[in-house]
Design a protein around this motif. Sequence first.
Motif, PDB file in Angstrom:
ATOM      1  N   GLU A 115       0.829  -1.198   0.000  1.00 24.18           N
ATOM      2  CA  GLU A 115       0.000   0.000   0.000  1.00 24.18           C
ATOM      3  C   GLU A 115       0.871   1.259   0.000  1.00 24.18           C
ATOM      4  N   ASP A 116       1.911   1.274   0.820  1.00 23.71           N
ATOM      5  CA  ASP A 116       2.811   2.431   0.865  1.00 23.71           C
ATOM      6  C   ASP A 116       3.522   2.636  -0.472  1.00 23.71           C
ATOM      7  N   SER A 117       3.949   1.533  -1.078  1.00 24.34           N
ATOM      8  CA  SER A 117       4.646   1.633  -2.367  1.00 24.34           C
ATOM      9  C   SER A 117       3.708   2.140  -3.455  1.00 24.34           C
ATOM     10  N   LEU A 118       2.471   1.648  -3.439  1.00 25.88           N
ATOM     11  CA  LEU A 118       1.482   2.133  -4.414  1.00 25.88           C
ATOM     12  C   LEU A 118       1.188   3.619  -4.196  1.00 25.88           C
ATOM     13  N   ASN A 119       1.103   4.030  -2.936  1.00 28.99           N
ATOM     14  CA  ASN A 119       0.831   5.442  -2.646  1.00 28.99           C
ATOM     15  C   ASN A 119       1.999   6.329  -3.075  1.00 28.99           C
ATOM     16  N   ASP A 120       3.221   5.877  -2.818  1.00 33.23           N
ATOM     17  CA  ASP A 120       4.389   6.635  -3.269  1.00 33.23           C
ATOM     18  C   ASP A 120       4.406   6.740  -4.792  1.00 33.23           C
ATOM     19  N   PHE A 121       4.099   5.611  -5.436  1.00 29.62           N
ATOM     20  CA  PHE A 121       4.040   5.597  -6.906  1.00 29.62           C
ATOM     21  C   PHE A 121       2.975   6.569  -7.405  1.00 29.62           C
ATOM     22  N   HIS A 122       1.813   6.554  -6.766  1.00 31.52           N
ATOM     23  CA  HIS A 122       0.721   7.434  -7.184  1.00 31.52           C
ATOM     24  C   HIS A 122       1.099   8.898  -6.999  1.00 31.52           C
ATOM     25  N   LYS A 123       1.725   9.223  -5.906  1.00 30.05           N
ATOM     26  CA  LYS A 123       2.131  10.600  -5.647  1.00 30.05           C
ATOM     27  C   LYS A 123       3.118  11.074  -6.710  1.00 30.05           C
ATOM     28  N   ALA A 124       4.120  10.254  -6.987  1.00 30.32           N
ATOM     29  CA  ALA A 124       5.113  10.625  -7.992  1.00 30.32           C
ATOM     30  C   ALA A 124       4.500  10.666  -9.388  1.00 30.32           C
ATOM     31  N   LEU A 125       3.596   9.723  -9.662  1.00 32.16           N
ATOM     32  CA  LEU A 125       2.955   9.681 -10.978  1.00 32.16           C
ATOM     33  C   LEU A 125       2.095  10.916 -11.207  1.00 32.16           C
ATOM     34  N   THR A 126       1.337  11.310 -10.201  1.00 31.01           N
ATOM     35  CA  THR A 126       0.485  12.494 -10.327  1.00 31.01           C
ATOM     36  C   THR A 126       1.326  13.730 -10.612  1.00 31.01           C
ATOM     37  N   LYS A 127       2.407  13.894  -9.877  1.00 23.69           N
ATOM     38  CA  LYS A 127       3.279  15.052 -10.068  1.00 23.69           C
ATOM     39  C   LYS A 127       3.884  15.053 -11.468  1.00 23.69           C
ATOM     40  N   ARG A 128       4.412  13.893 -11.875  1.00 21.48           N
ATOM     41  CA  ARG A 128       5.058  13.817 -13.196  1.00 21.48           C
ATOM     42  C   ARG A 128       4.039  14.024 -14.313  1.00 21.48           C
ATOM     43  N   TRP A 129       2.863  13.449 -14.160  1.00 20.27           N
ATOM     44  CA  TRP A 129       1.852  13.552 -15.214  1.00 20.27           C
ATOM     45  C   TRP A 129       1.370  14.999 -15.335  1.00 20.27           C
ATOM     46  N   MET A 130       1.214  15.668 -14.196  1.00 14.14           N
ATOM     47  CA  MET A 130       0.809  17.073 -14.254  1.00 14.14           C
ATOM     48  C   MET A 130       1.902  17.934 -14.870  1.00 14.14           C
ATOM     49  N   GLU A 131       3.144  17.628 -14.580  1.00 12.68           N
ATOM     50  CA  GLU A 131       4.244  18.384 -15.197  1.00 12.68           C
ATOM     51  C   GLU A 131       4.252  18.193 -16.703  1.00 12.68           C
ATOM     52  N   ASP A 132       4.047  16.949 -17.146  1.00 11.19           N
ATOM     53  CA  ASP A 132       3.982  16.694 -18.586  1.00 11.19           C
ATOM     54  C   ASP A 132       2.759  17.362 -19.196  1.00 11.19           C
ATOM     55  N   ALA A 133       1.662  17.399 -18.437  1.00  9.79           N
ATOM     56  CA  ALA A 133       0.445  18.045 -18.933  1.00  9.79           C
ATOM     57  C   ALA A 133       0.660  19.554 -19.084  1.00  9.79           C
TER      58      ALA A 133
END
Length: 552
Positions: free
Chosen positions: A17-35
């Motif tokens: 769960e922690d790893s998925l949450n860390d992944f989600h946090k980083a993914l959201t940030k990166r995806w918004m930056e690319d957006a």
Amino acid sequence: MAGNKYLTNAEYKKMLEDSLNDFHKALTKRWMEDAVDAMTHLSPTVPCSTEPWAWQWPAESYGHLSGNDEICGYLTWVMDGLQGNFRDVHCQGWNPQTQKYVECHVERNLAQIERLAWNRRQEVAKFVPQLEGPDLTKVENAHNTYLKVAGNLGFHDSNANVTDLLGQREVVENVQWLAGRTGEEQLWFTGWTGLAAATFKAGFFASVAPTLRNQSLVLASLATLYSTRATTIEVTRRNIIRCLNWATPKLDEKVTVKDFDLGDEMDTLDRVRSTLGVVMSLSKAVSQAFGPIGTVLGLVGYLGGIAKEMTHVRNAMSLQDILSGLDTAIHEQHLALDSLEEAFNADVTQLQRAIAEVHSYNLELYDLTANTATGQTEERKFHVEILFVLKIAKACFDAAESYSEQLRTLVTADAADRHLSGRDWATCTGDDTTLEIRDAVEQFMRTACARFLLAGEQVMKAAEAYANTDAEKKETLQKLLADWREEGIAENRGRIDPNPETTEREDPGKEAEGTDRTNLEPRKPGEPTATNPYEKDRQTEGDEYKTEKSHG
């Protein structure tokens, strides 16, 4: 982690769960930056998605999004590191190029990216092998139980990896005298000679040592199979975490990833070490050897076959490449788990075949209910010491009681049955067959317990018959039986239960009939269509016993 050996269920669930949450946090940030990068370049395409933008900006908003100065407040919020929540950001829609206020709904696009990132997190959570179910602590407890009983039956670990888990030869101490194994030079059975003594010795008592040896080998092999199965789960669990921890820093090296101290290298199951404790063939001539009863086999220990291989070099990657790489890595874990389960199935079949080749004489004692020892019918001189004969009977009863106690111990391993499984609680062929082998060895032990009881009763009857031929022997017998009653031996033998798992005491005579091994036999590679293909292999083992008929 539990003793640094494996992740408990609670530890793994939290770690995942922690790893998925860390992944989600980083993914959201990166995806918004690319957006943001896409919107500032007025790209009509949403990064890593086939969806259209939630807000399609009109031409008069171009300068608001792509101007060099005073651009959109939402875009600035992303560029400044996403502090807080974009819903708290306000943008008046100023266009520095036209010096006018325009419509701005960038927050819709950011909400779209937020949703896409969450959906991707959920997809990854569902795509990884679902291994939250098996409780490796319960599997370990069963592993330790089998080793404890194996030790009590005489098993010895030549590698000394599991010595502390082995029982202290409790059954062996009670039966090795019956088998004539307390010392090579001991003159055994001098207190009882003649035809009856010879046939008991050549039949029933000759089967004691190989029975204990083979039962202990099967139990030790079962322990190894449980360890191997647990390792397939542990290896895959750890590698799932590694896959996520590989992707997370790729998305943003500045994201703080929880340190689970698993290392960066993928785990694999070392096939050579993990299968070391699965016996390839059970001894067929052990009854011809002398020396104390005891079986030696090298074991790895619980979860002892994890080896490290495969390293990954961290390079900067595009969002699409990172997500594709993560999908590929997780897919590879599915394939790796399939491969591990196939190898586990092969180990189980190996043990299954080894058992199939061994005659019942050497797995659950000589069958006193179905075989009558033959011999010369003419009268022969014999010598009988009633005290000695009763000592044999008591040793048989003590052995039966020891077996009954081991069976009570084995019952506790049943708690792991449900946890001998893989993805989504599904079992593979090896899981199901392992439980069938476990049931069979328990039945072998129940049969042995009942046959020790039956042997004790038959020896008692022999003592009574001898006593009836001589007044002095009869007086000796009556005195000894009185001592038995005073010590509670007579009463206790009536309470010995060959099947302590049931609520009522089973009939020893019924339990002594033998184990039905029909469904335990795998197909023989050389005779794939043969029925009962291992019968010939088993019958060759009966040659040393004097019997009127063989019984597999």
